[in-house]
Design a protein around this motif. Structure first.
Motif, PDB file in Angstrom:
ATOM      1  N   ALA A  48       4.573  -2.536  -9.882  1.00 46.86           N
ATOM      2  CA  ALA A  48       5.625  -3.189  -9.106  1.00 46.86           C
ATOM      3  C   ALA A  48       5.216  -4.635  -8.808  1.00 46.86           C
ATOM      4  CB  ALA A  48       5.842  -2.437  -7.799  1.00 46.86           C
ATOM      5  N   ARG A  49       6.196  -5.524  -8.842  1.00 49.96           N
ATOM      6  CA  ARG A  49       5.974  -6.920  -8.426  1.00 49.96           C
ATOM      7  C   ARG A  49       6.843  -7.183  -7.212  1.00 49.96           C
ATOM      8  NH1 ARG A  49       2.538  -9.350 -11.523  1.00 49.96           N
ATOM      9  NH2 ARG A  49       2.060  -8.145 -13.394  1.00 49.96           N
ATOM     10  N   PHE A  50       6.319  -7.944  -6.266  1.00 46.51           N
ATOM     11  CA  PHE A  50       7.034  -8.176  -5.012  1.00 46.51           C
ATOM     12  C   PHE A  50       6.569  -9.504  -4.421  1.00 46.51           C
ATOM     13  CE2 PHE A  50       3.577  -5.064  -4.716  1.00 46.51           C
ATOM     14  CZ  PHE A  50       2.681  -5.734  -3.906  1.00 46.51           C
ATOM     15  N   ALA A  51       7.370 -10.017  -3.474  1.00 47.93           N
ATOM     16  CA  ALA A  51       7.007 -11.255  -2.785  1.00 47.93           C
ATOM     17  C   ALA A  51       5.847 -10.971  -1.824  1.00 47.93           C
ATOM     18  CB  ALA A  51       8.222 -11.786  -2.027  1.00 47.93           C
ATOM     19  N   PRO A  52       5.017 -11.964  -1.533  1.00 47.68           N
ATOM     20  CA  PRO A  52       3.920 -11.752  -0.577  1.00 47.68           C
ATOM     21  C   PRO A  52       4.459 -11.148   0.728  1.00 47.68           C
ATOM     22  CG  PRO A  52       3.723 -13.914  -1.598  1.00 47.68           C
ATOM     23  CD  PRO A  52       5.042 -13.335  -2.054  1.00 47.68           C
ATOM     24  N   GLY A  53       3.790 -10.149   1.245  1.00 45.60           N
ATOM     25  CA  GLY A  53       4.213  -9.499   2.485  1.00 45.60           C
ATOM     26  C   GLY A  53       5.231  -8.388   2.283  1.00 45.60           C
ATOM     27  N   GLN A  54       5.698  -8.200   1.040  1.00 45.45           N
ATOM     28  CA  GLN A  54       6.741  -7.205   0.776  1.00 45.45           C
ATOM     29  C   GLN A  54       6.194  -5.976   0.031  1.00 45.45           C
ATOM     30  OE1 GLN A  54      10.006  -7.707   2.004  1.00 45.45           O
ATOM     31  NE2 GLN A  54       8.797  -9.293   3.007  1.00 45.45           N
ATOM     32  N   LEU A  96     -11.545   7.928  -1.742  1.00 49.54           N
ATOM     33  CA  LEU A  96     -11.405   9.360  -1.510  1.00 49.54           C
ATOM     34  C   LEU A  96     -11.570   9.616  -0.019  1.00 49.54           C
ATOM     35  CD1 LEU A  96     -11.227  12.217  -2.881  1.00 49.54           C
ATOM     36  CD2 LEU A  96     -13.711  12.275  -2.645  1.00 49.54           C
ATOM     37  N   MET A  97     -10.507  10.078   0.609  1.00 54.55           N
ATOM     38  CA  MET A  97     -10.569  10.384   2.037  1.00 54.55           C
ATOM     39  C   MET A  97     -10.455  11.892   2.222  1.00 54.55           C
ATOM     40  SD  MET A  97      -8.171   9.033   5.145  1.00 54.55           S
ATOM     41  CE  MET A  97      -6.870  10.240   4.901  1.00 54.55           C
ATOM     42  N   THR A  98     -11.462  12.464   2.849  1.00 58.07           N
ATOM     43  CA  THR A  98     -11.476  13.900   3.102  1.00 58.07           C
ATOM     44  C   THR A  98     -10.950  14.140   4.513  1.00 58.07           C
ATOM     45  OG1 THR A  98     -13.384  14.117   1.644  1.00 58.07           O
ATOM     46  CG2 THR A  98     -12.934  15.962   3.146  1.00 58.07           C
ATOM     47  N   ALA A  99      -9.786  14.771   4.596  1.00 56.28           N
ATOM     48  CA  ALA A  99      -9.172  14.957   5.916  1.00 56.28           C
ATOM     49  C   ALA A  99      -9.854  16.086   6.682  1.00 56.28           C
ATOM     50  CB  ALA A  99      -7.688  15.253   5.764  1.00 56.28           C
ATOM     51  N   GLY A 100     -10.128  17.221   6.004  1.00 58.35           N
ATOM     52  CA  GLY A 100     -10.722  18.361   6.695  1.00 58.35           C
ATOM     53  C   GLY A 100      -9.916  18.717   7.937  1.00 58.35           C
ATOM     54  N   ILE A 101     -10.597  18.803   9.073  1.00 54.36           N
ATOM     55  CA  ILE A 101      -9.977  19.228  10.332  1.00 54.36           C
ATOM     56  C   ILE A 101      -8.989  18.186  10.878  1.00 54.36           C
ATOM     57  CG2 ILE A 101     -11.879  18.312  11.730  1.00 54.36           C
ATOM     58  CD1 ILE A 101     -10.077  21.629  12.417  1.00 54.36           C
ATOM     59  N   GLY A 102      -9.146  16.916  10.436  1.00 55.19           N
ATOM     60  CA  GLY A 102      -8.161  15.925  10.888  1.00 55.19           C
ATOM     61  C   GLY A 102      -8.665  14.501  10.810  1.00 55.19           C
ATOM     62  N   ILE A 103      -7.793  13.617  10.341  1.00 57.17           N
ATOM     63  CA  ILE A 103      -8.080  12.183  10.258  1.00 57.17           C
ATOM     64  C   ILE A 103      -6.727  11.476  10.264  1.00 57.17           C
ATOM     65  CG2 ILE A 103      -7.992  12.015   7.717  1.00 57.17           C
ATOM     66  CD1 ILE A 103     -10.543  10.224   7.891  1.00 57.17           C
ATOM     67  N   SER A 104      -6.698  10.194  10.608  1.00 50.08           N
ATOM     68  CA  SER A 104      -5.486   9.401  10.407  1.00 50.08           C
ATOM     69  C   SER A 104      -5.866   8.116   9.689  1.00 50.08           C
ATOM     70  CB  SER A 104      -4.760   9.125  11.722  1.00 50.08           C
ATOM     71  OG  SER A 104      -5.576   8.436  12.632  1.00 50.08           O
ATOM     72  N   HIS A 105      -4.887   7.547   8.964  1.00 53.05           N
ATOM     73  CA  HIS A 105      -5.175   6.334   8.208  1.00 53.05           C
ATOM     74  C   HIS A 105      -3.920   5.508   7.963  1.00 53.05           C
ATOM     75  CE1 HIS A 105      -4.400   7.608   3.733  1.00 53.05           C
ATOM     76  NE2 HIS A 105      -3.625   8.302   4.513  1.00 53.05           N
ATOM     77  N   THR A 106      -4.150   4.287   7.465  1.00 53.39           N
ATOM     78  CA  THR A 106      -3.068   3.386   7.039  1.00 53.39           C
ATOM     79  C   THR A 106      -3.408   2.887   5.638  1.00 53.39           C
ATOM     80  OG1 THR A 106      -4.160   1.400   7.906  1.00 53.39           O
ATOM     81  CG2 THR A 106      -2.677   2.568   9.404  1.00 53.39           C
ATOM     82  N   GLU A 107      -2.355   2.497   4.897  1.00 53.07           N
ATOM     83  CA  GLU A 107      -2.550   1.930   3.566  1.00 53.07           C
ATOM     84  C   GLU A 107      -1.563   0.790   3.396  1.00 53.07           C
ATOM     85  OE1 GLU A 107      -3.406   5.623   0.732  1.00 53.07           O
ATOM     86  OE2 GLU A 107      -1.912   5.985   2.276  1.00 53.07           O
ATOM     87  N   GLU A 108      -2.047  -0.332   2.874  1.00 53.91           N
ATOM     88  CA  GLU A 108      -1.153  -1.492   2.739  1.00 53.91           C
ATOM     89  C   GLU A 108      -1.639  -2.436   1.646  1.00 53.91           C
ATOM     90  OE1 GLU A 108      -1.773  -4.036   6.441  1.00 53.91           O
ATOM     91  OE2 GLU A 108      -3.068  -2.302   6.763  1.00 53.91           O
ATOM     92  N   SER A 109      -0.680  -3.192   1.117  1.00 53.39           N
ATOM     93  CA  SER A 109      -1.034  -4.289   0.226  1.00 53.39           C
ATOM     94  C   SER A 109      -1.589  -5.423   1.079  1.00 53.39           C
ATOM     95  CB  SER A 109       0.205  -4.789  -0.524  1.00 53.39           C
ATOM     96  OG  SER A 109       0.732  -3.766  -1.354  1.00 53.39           O
ATOM     97  N   LEU A 110      -2.522  -6.188   0.547  1.00 58.85           N
ATOM     98  CA  LEU A 110      -3.024  -7.356   1.281  1.00 58.85           C
ATOM     99  C   LEU A 110      -1.921  -8.421   1.317  1.00 58.85           C
ATOM    100  CD1 LEU A 110      -6.667  -7.401  -0.080  1.00 58.85           C
ATOM    101  CD2 LEU A 110      -5.883  -6.724   2.191  1.00 58.85           C
ATOM    102  N   PRO A 111      -1.925  -9.296   2.353  1.00 55.74           N
ATOM    103  CA  PRO A 111      -0.797 -10.223   2.564  1.00 55.74           C
ATOM    104  C   PRO A 111      -0.489 -11.126   1.370  1.00 55.74           C
ATOM    105  CG  PRO A 111      -2.310 -10.272   4.435  1.00 55.74           C
ATOM    106  CD  PRO A 111      -2.940  -9.398   3.404  1.00 55.74           C
ATOM    107  N   ASP A 112      -1.504 -11.462   0.584  1.00 53.56           N
ATOM    108  CA  ASP A 112      -1.275 -12.389  -0.535  1.00 53.56           C
ATOM    109  C   ASP A 112      -0.928 -11.659  -1.835  1.00 53.56           C
ATOM    110  OD1 ASP A 112      -3.790 -11.208  -0.719  1.00 53.56           O
ATOM    111  OD2 ASP A 112      -4.653 -12.933  -1.774  1.00 53.56           O
TER     112      ASP A 112
END
Ligand code: MN
Length: 293
Positions: A48-54, A96-112
């Protein structure tokens, strides 16, 4: 009984929205196939191609009972989690994130960033590991080799006497294959495993049947090989594992029993310390849909 001439099953993807400006093609789970080995989720993002921040933006959300497995092909993505990890994922690398009993996370493209091509898969943990402590691992270097014009990267498990360092808890395989020029070859398989072969880019014929981008060819256990012919610029992802025999519920971001999932949902909604918090995302949390049971 499966033989080398058993038909290949075709699984098509559907479009899903995960957050931010890009949508993904989701192949697993589907009604006719909930898992392939322990692989219980497969999203293909881009190219995918997108504008910065999108680009990609998935705000804080919890997981239990699984490992999230992210393979970055083009672009960069930032992972943050409730254990305090902050990791930029670059092409050729796996998070690789191992959730097991519980974890929370975020995922994002860098601003540029203006491009993203990635695959995210989930690996169901075996029942005796579902409640293990959460963990996060980053793999910048994975086994790579070129043979018959196919550049292979072993992302997890074992293949052709090679082993990936990726910390998994079941016998499985995940192999990326890129063919710059067209090629015809036999792809050896582990007979113990059922397999899925997905076209990420380009086109392939699998045992004589044509598959396009975002289609997955499913092969049941018992096969020793597939016969492949691929167009120039084709990228394939092979996943496999032992056919599951246990019952498993997958709901929202959770894997486990219905009871365990209902408890996890209550804990996330109550902001239980079980899932911690992601720095900067304390008030940017994704709410689950109501439980269907
Ligand atoms: Mn997630």
């Amino acid at each position: 009984m499966t033989t080398e001439t058993s038909p290949i099953e075709r699984i098509a993807s559907r479009t899903a929205h995960v957050g931010g400006g890009i949508s993904v093609d989701r192949v697993l789970p589907v009604r006719q196939r909930r898992r392939i080995g322990p692989w219980c989720f497969l999203d293909h993002a881009g190219p995918a191609r997108f504008a910065p921040g999108q680009g990609l933006l998935v705000e804080a959300h919890p997981h239990i009972g699984l490992q999230t497995f992210t393979w970055l092909i083009e672009g960069e993505a930032l992972h943050r989690d409730s254990l305090g990890n902050e990791q930029v994922l670059r092409p050729g690398q796996v998070n690789l994130m191992t959730a097991g009993i519980g974890i929370s996370h975020t995922e994002e493209s860098l601003p540029d960033q203006q491009v993203l091509h990635a695959a995210q898969l989930w690996i169901a943990l075996p029942p005796d590991k579902r409640d293990m402590p959460p963990a996060f691992d980053h793999y910048p270097d994975l086994p790579r080799w070129t043979e018959s014009g196919v550049e292979s990267t072993l992302l997890a498990g074992t293949y052709a006497e090679r082993s990936a360092p990726t910390r998994v808890h079941s016998a499985l395989v995940c192999l990326d294959m890129y063919c710059e020029a067209g090629a015809s070859f036999r792809l050896a398989l582990d007979r113990r495993f059922e397999h899925g072969l997905m076209v990420l880019e380009g086109a392939a014929t699998v045992n004589g049947e044509a598959f396009g981008v975002n289609e997955l060819a499913y092969a049941s256990a018992g096969r020793a090989e597939l016969s492949l012919a691929v167009a120039a610029g084709t990228r394939l992802l092979l996943i496999g594992g032992e056919p599951p025999t246990d019952e498993l519920t997958i709901w929202w971001n959770f894997v486990g029993s219905k009871e365990a999932i209902a408890q996890a949902q209550r804990d996330w909604e109550a902001r239980s310390p079980r899932f911690g918090s992601v720095k900067g995302y304390e008030e940017r949390r994704i709410a689950p849909p109501p439980l269907p049971w």
